[in-house]
Enzyme design. Structure first.
Site, mmCIF file in Angstrom:
data_model
loop_
_atom_site.group_PDB
_atom_site.id
_atom_site.type_symbol
_atom_site.label_atom_id
_atom_site.label_comp_id
_atom_site.label_asym_id
_atom_site.label_seq_id
_atom_site.Cartn_x
_atom_site.Cartn_y
_atom_site.Cartn_z
ATOM 1 N N GLU A 287 0.957 -1.364 -0.056
ATOM 2 C CA GLU A 287 0.006 -0.136 -0.053
ATOM 3 C C GLU A 287 1.040 1.279 -0.048
ATOM 4 O OE1 GLU A 287 -3.088 -0.493 -0.425
ATOM 5 O OE2 GLU A 287 -3.146 -2.527 -0.296
ATOM 6 N N HIS B 232 -7.667 -3.967 0.015
ATOM 7 C CA HIS B 232 -6.548 -2.933 0.027
ATOM 8 C C HIS B 232 -5.843 -2.842 1.244
ATOM 9 C CE1 HIS B 232 -7.685 -1.355 -3.934
ATOM 10 N NE2 HIS B 232 -8.872 -1.152 -3.540
ATOM 11 N N ASP C 255 -4.507 -8.786 0.702
ATOM 12 C CA ASP C 255 -4.263 -8.755 -0.569
ATOM 13 C C ASP C 255 -3.302 -9.867 -1.060
ATOM 14 O OD1 ASP C 255 -6.074 -6.820 -0.606
ATOM 15 O OD2 ASP C 255 -5.141 -5.311 -1.803
#
Length: 597
Positions: free
Chosen positions: A26, A165, A170
């Protein structure tokens, strides 16, 4: 030789034994050079089992944009006490050491990791990388999902983890997608990491099924022959590493449609190991000429060579022929096609007023239009005597066999004449035709001394030390050997000469080698670092020969419309107009040049 598949383990790294680290990041934005990492999540798996997980928030040392916080749920407060990237990245690299990195849209995640490594001064380990997005685009059709986003693929493959996210979530979903994709390609015959990395839907099932044909091949320089079930040769190729090259025919890197058809028909690949790349080139050429493989373009085009002949008649003329004969006539060439040979003929007619009529020369009452234009002396009407016409023929013969300078001067005069009339396109056409002429003449002048030399022994340093030793007889490769590093090469030279092929003196009807083979040998002899050890013969080029004129014309033509070199050889660095000798010895009386070990 019959190729037998033993086990899939022999073909590469079995997928069951590969350690994958599936990673997701991220970030504060989409540009690695300007944005930072806020979270790293990774899962280590092998053989379908999870070996460990890695997760950490990262302080990006910059405010997290509001829309990013809404998307990921990661806020400035959450990363305030998190480690900076200079601490988080080494920890991740240690976790992933020795593995294959996997990511969905890997270019994004790997790009950020590489940028972070550069920023903190850490060397990037150079992991193998696998992109599940690229694989999914080839394996998951539109009927299954409208797109190839991670969330959509997680549903297709029944992942219990819903991508949200957050990096670790993920990454877990990507593990399930990876395993689902591996299961699909397994049904298509893909069982190794190498096959998975190069997988493409463009590779036909027959290509994949026959990849085992490369298994028993040697990792050595040489020639390889694809054969069908009836032992017919389908294709001949050459490589510095036979096994590696043949393997590419069964991957996405091979995109020629005719090669897919060839692989479908192939049942065996036969290797011919060669000591040097030069020997491999020559063997490939000879095998193509012998077998005429249907999938080699050269086997279809190799016999289309043409020569331009100055006939042996009372009033000689130019003729385009397919074969050189021992008839006392002069020839130049070969030319790659009738069109280039015709250009050479037209060039001669531009500067030398030879007759252009064909057949027997019969006395006529009136001359043709060429005589009225000053392009022919009209020997057919008796206006030009045999002696006067012989002077014209001598100018043409000089271009063919000796000094091309007078012809070049005639060309210059003709170009100036056309330019004064502002016929610039005609001038360019005449210049281009003359270049085809001197190319053909230069080929003949360069190759003839080589074919007339009974023996040339030459040497060049090999890449591994020692010497590549070559025996050439009448323009044909008769023998080659590599002497070991540090050894005296002269005993190897003598052994090679004694065991080399006996090559008879060639005749026009029975040449000792294909012209293309002699050209390959000539290019090798003229390459940097080659030394002449012994020379039985006389190897020279005429002063002011066609080669020097060619070197002057080619840059002008190339700058005008990027004309490629005719025979793809490298122009010799000798200055125009200066004679050059490839060897100092003539005959066997003199002492041969020595090659130091």
């Amino acid at each position: 030789m019959q190729a037998i598949q033993s086990t899939f383990d022999d073909l590469g790294t079995p997928l069951a034994g590969v350690t994958f680290v599936v990673v997701d990041l991220e970030t504060t934005g989409g540009t690695p050079a300007q944005c930072g990492i806020t979270e790293i999540g990774a899962v280590k798996v092998r053989g379908g089992e999870v070996l460990g997980e890695f997760q950490t928030l990262v302080d990006p040392a910059e405010p997290i944009p509001a829309f990013i916080s809404v998307l990921t749920g990661i806020t400035d407060a959450m990363v305030r006490d998190a480690p900076r990237i200079d601490s988080a990245l080494p920890a991740f690299l240690e976790f992933a050491a020795g593995s294959v990195l996997v990511a969905h849209n890997a270019g994004f995640d790997i790009g950020f990791l590489k940028a972070a490594a550069a920023r903190v001064g850490a060397p990037w380990p150079g992991f193998p990388v696998l992109d599940t997005l690229q694989l999914a685009r080839q394996l998951v059709v539109r009927d299954e999902t409208p797109n190839h986003r991670l969330s959509s693929l997680a549903q297709v493959f029944g992942s219990p983890t819903t991508p949200d996210h957050r990096a670790l979530h993920d990454a877990r979903a990507t593990v399930d997608v990876l395993h689902g994709l591996i299961a699909r390609v397994g049904g298509l015959g893909v069982h190794t990491l190498e096959e998975l990395s190069s997988y493409s839907s463009r590779v036909t099932p027959s290509q994949r099924r026959k990849r085992f044909l490369a298994d028993p091949l040697p990792s050595a320089p040489g020639v390889y022959l694809f054969k069908d079930g009836n032992d017919r040769v389908l294709y001949v190729g050459t490589s510095r590493d036979i096994r590696t090259r043949v393997r590419t025919y069964f991957t996405a890197s091979e995109q020629r449609s005719r090669m897919a058809e060839m692989v479908r028909l192939a049942q065996v690949v036969h290797p011919v190991v060669c000591q040097t790349p030069l020997e491999a080139q020559v063997r490939e050429l000879r095998l193509i000429d012998e077998h005429k493989p249907r999938f080699n373009r050269r086997s279809k085009d190799g016999r289309k060579a043409m020569w331009v002949k100055l006939t042996q008649e009372r009033f000689p003329r130019l003729s385009i022929v397919k074969q050189v004969r021992d008839d006392g006539a002069h020839y130049i060439g070969p030319f790659r096609s009738r069109a280039t040979a015709q250009s050479a003929v037209d060039a001669v007619h531009e500067v030398v007023p030879l007759r252009q009529c064909t057949g027997r020369l019969a006395r006529r009452g009136s001359a043709c239009a060429l005589a009225d234009m000053g392009r022919c002396g009209a020997p057919c009407t008796g206006a030009q005597s045999e002696g006067d016409y012989a002077l014209v023929v001598a100018e043409c013969r000089e271009i063919f066999t000796g000094n091309a300078r007078p012809g070049a001067e005639l060309l210059r005069s003709r170009l100036e004449e056309l330019a004064s009339q502002e016929r610039f396109e005609d001038a360019a056409r005449v210049r281009d035709r003359f270049l085809q002429l001197v190319r053909g003449a230069a080929r003949a002048q360069r190759l003839t001394p080589l074919t007339r030399s009974p023996e040339i022994v030459a040497a060049r340093r090999s890449d591994l030390g020692g010497w590549e030793l070559v025996t050439i007889r009448h323009g044909r490769l008769a023998g080659t050997v590599v002497s070991p590093r540090g050894a005296d090469p002269m005993p190897y030279v003598e052994s090679m000469r004694l065991t080399a092929e006996v090559v008879a003196s060639p005749t026009p009807e029975r040449p000792s080698a294909l012209t293309e083979e002699t050209e390959i040998l000539l290019r090798w002899l003229e390459s940097p670092g080659v030394r002449i050890v012994e020379l039985d013969g006389l190897w020279t080029c005429p002063v002011g020969g066609a080669g020097s004129v060619r070197r002057e014309l080619e840059p002008a033509v190339a700058s005008a419309h990027e004309v490629a070199g005719f025979d793809d050889d490298v122009p010799h660095p000798a200055r125009p107009g200066r004679p050059r000798r490839a060897g100092a010895a003539t005959g066997r009386g003199g002492a041969p040049a020595r090659v130091s070990s």
